[in-house]
Design a protein around this motif. Sequence first.
Motif, PDB file in Angstrom:
ATOM      1  N   THR A   3       1.703  10.436  68.423  1.00 38.19           N
ATOM      2  CA  THR A   3       2.528  11.607  68.713  1.00 38.19           C
ATOM      3  C   THR A   3       2.801  12.356  67.405  1.00 38.19           C
ATOM      4  O   THR A   3       2.672  11.782  66.310  1.00 38.19           O
ATOM      5  CB  THR A   3       3.867  11.202  69.338  1.00 38.19           C
ATOM      6  OG1 THR A   3       4.636  10.491  68.352  1.00 38.19           O
ATOM      7  CG2 THR A   3       3.672  10.332  70.577  1.00 38.19           C
ATOM      8  N   ALA A   5       5.637  13.022  66.197  1.00 36.69           N
ATOM      9  CA  ALA A   5       6.714  12.283  65.516  1.00 36.69           C
ATOM     10  C   ALA A   5       6.134  11.118  64.722  1.00 36.69           C
ATOM     11  O   ALA A   5       6.542  10.866  63.580  1.00 36.69           O
ATOM     12  CB  ALA A   5       7.753  11.795  66.520  1.00 36.69           C
ATOM     13  N   GLU A   6       5.181  10.407  65.303  1.00 35.72           N
ATOM     14  CA  GLU A   6       4.547   9.301  64.581  1.00 35.72           C
ATOM     15  C   GLU A   6       3.779   9.818  63.364  1.00 35.72           C
ATOM     16  O   GLU A   6       3.825   9.198  62.287  1.00 35.72           O
ATOM     17  CB  GLU A   6       3.606   8.536  65.514  1.00 35.72           C
ATOM     18  CG  GLU A   6       4.337   7.751  66.582  1.00 35.72           C
ATOM     19  CD  GLU A   6       3.429   7.236  67.690  1.00 35.72           C
ATOM     20  OE1 GLU A   6       3.746   6.175  68.234  1.00 35.72           O
ATOM     21  OE2 GLU A   6       2.416   7.904  68.001  1.00 35.72           O
ATOM     22  N   LEU A   9       6.193  10.505  60.596  1.00 34.57           N
ATOM     23  CA  LEU A   9       6.653   9.264  59.964  1.00 34.57           C
ATOM     24  C   LEU A   9       5.623   8.761  58.958  1.00 34.57           C
ATOM     25  O   LEU A   9       5.983   8.356  57.841  1.00 34.57           O
ATOM     26  CB  LEU A   9       6.929   8.193  61.015  1.00 34.57           C
ATOM     27  CG  LEU A   9       8.160   8.394  61.881  1.00 34.57           C
ATOM     28  CD1 LEU A   9       8.232   7.309  62.946  1.00 34.57           C
ATOM     29  CD2 LEU A   9       9.430   8.405  61.045  1.00 34.57           C
ATOM     30  N   ILE A  20       8.207   2.854  57.439  1.00 36.77           N
ATOM     31  CA  ILE A  20       8.261   2.811  58.905  1.00 36.77           C
ATOM     32  C   ILE A  20       8.742   1.436  59.361  1.00 36.77           C
ATOM     33  O   ILE A  20       8.256   0.403  58.911  1.00 36.77           O
ATOM     34  CB  ILE A  20       6.883   3.145  59.508  1.00 36.77           C
ATOM     35  CG1 ILE A  20       6.497   4.586  59.152  1.00 36.77           C
ATOM     36  CG2 ILE A  20       6.876   2.928  61.024  1.00 36.77           C
ATOM     37  CD1 ILE A  20       5.061   4.953  59.481  1.00 36.77           C
ATOM     38  N   ARG A  26      11.242   6.303  64.978  1.00 36.29           N
ATOM     39  CA  ARG A  26      10.798   7.340  65.905  1.00 36.29           C
ATOM     40  C   ARG A  26      11.630   7.309  67.180  1.00 36.29           C
ATOM     41  O   ARG A  26      11.752   6.279  67.838  1.00 36.29           O
ATOM     42  CB  ARG A  26       9.330   7.136  66.265  1.00 36.29           C
ATOM     43  CG  ARG A  26       8.798   8.157  67.265  1.00 36.29           C
ATOM     44  CD  ARG A  26       7.342   7.917  67.609  1.00 36.29           C
ATOM     45  NE  ARG A  26       7.085   6.597  68.134  1.00 36.29           N
ATOM     46  CZ  ARG A  26       7.106   6.293  69.438  1.00 36.29           C
ATOM     47  NH1 ARG A  26       7.375   7.208  70.332  1.00 36.29           N
ATOM     48  NH2 ARG A  26       6.828   5.068  69.823  1.00 36.29           N
ATOM     49  N   ASP A  27      12.203   8.462  67.494  1.00 31.02           N
ATOM     50  CA  ASP A  27      12.861   8.718  68.782  1.00 31.02           C
ATOM     51  C   ASP A  27      14.057   7.826  69.093  1.00 31.02           C
ATOM     52  O   ASP A  27      14.492   7.777  70.237  1.00 31.02           O
ATOM     53  CB  ASP A  27      11.847   8.639  69.933  1.00 31.02           C
ATOM     54  CG  ASP A  27      10.803   9.735  69.871  1.00 31.02           C
ATOM     55  OD1 ASP A  27      11.140  10.851  69.405  1.00 31.02           O
ATOM     56  OD2 ASP A  27       9.656   9.494  70.272  1.00 31.02           O
ATOM     57  N   VAL A  39      12.664  10.587  63.325  1.00 28.26           N
ATOM     58  CA  VAL A  39      11.929  11.760  63.777  1.00 28.26           C
ATOM     59  C   VAL A  39      11.877  11.697  65.301  1.00 28.26           C
ATOM     60  O   VAL A  39      11.392  10.716  65.872  1.00 28.26           O
ATOM     61  CB  VAL A  39      10.515  11.828  63.185  1.00 28.26           C
ATOM     62  CG1 VAL A  39       9.790  13.069  63.691  1.00 28.26           C
ATOM     63  CG2 VAL A  39      10.561  11.812  61.663  1.00 28.26           C
ATOM     64  N   SER A  41      10.681  13.530  68.891  1.00 26.02           N
ATOM     65  CA  SER A  41       9.842  14.514  69.564  1.00 26.02           C
ATOM     66  C   SER A  41      10.755  15.375  70.418  1.00 26.02           C
ATOM     67  O   SER A  41      11.584  14.858  71.162  1.00 26.02           O
ATOM     68  CB  SER A  41       8.814  13.816  70.455  1.00 26.02           C
ATOM     69  OG  SER A  41       7.947  13.025  69.695  1.00 26.02           O
ATOM     70  N   CYS A  63       9.589  18.934  66.374  1.00 27.13           N
ATOM     71  CA  CYS A  63      10.201  17.648  66.047  1.00 27.13           C
ATOM     72  C   CYS A  63      11.537  17.899  65.351  1.00 27.13           C
ATOM     73  O   CYS A  63      11.675  18.880  64.616  1.00 27.13           O
ATOM     74  CB  CYS A  63       9.318  16.817  65.122  1.00 27.13           C
ATOM     75  SG  CYS A  63       7.866  16.115  65.925  1.00 27.13           S
TER      76      CYS A  63
END
Length: 135
Positions: A3, A5-6, A9, A20, A26-27, A39, A41, A63
């Motif tokens: 994604t 967002a990934e 990161l 990470i 993420r999310d 981060v 989405s 994002c």
Amino acid sequence: MATPAEDLLVFLQAEALGTIGTDLFRDHLPDTPDACTVVFSTSGGPSELRFGSENIKWERPHCAVWRREARYEKDLARTNAFAAYKAIAKIVAENVNGTFYHFAHALQAPFFLKDDSNERPIFAVNFELEKDVAA
């Protein structure tokens, strides 16, 4: 397929702004650690079609990037949010985590969002990304 967002990161980790799973997430904003970046989405802008075709040419996801610090560390939260803001804004015509990004535009400068339930300050900044369609 990652994604956006990934991808961000991975980019932030490459810029030495965290790790990470340790302080980059993420999310989801975890309870710990106090100092972390998330981060999310979020909704995005319209996709663009290829001229004379029904195929999508580019996607424009958005994002949100949140930076939280320990209780009463508002200045540090602001400083670290600005570091992420400046880093992500450098994405121009670049492959990030296997996806080609045309740009990453900040929709505003980082701003104070809120204190969480433990009085830890959170700053946020939102980005519009333009990227090639994922395979």
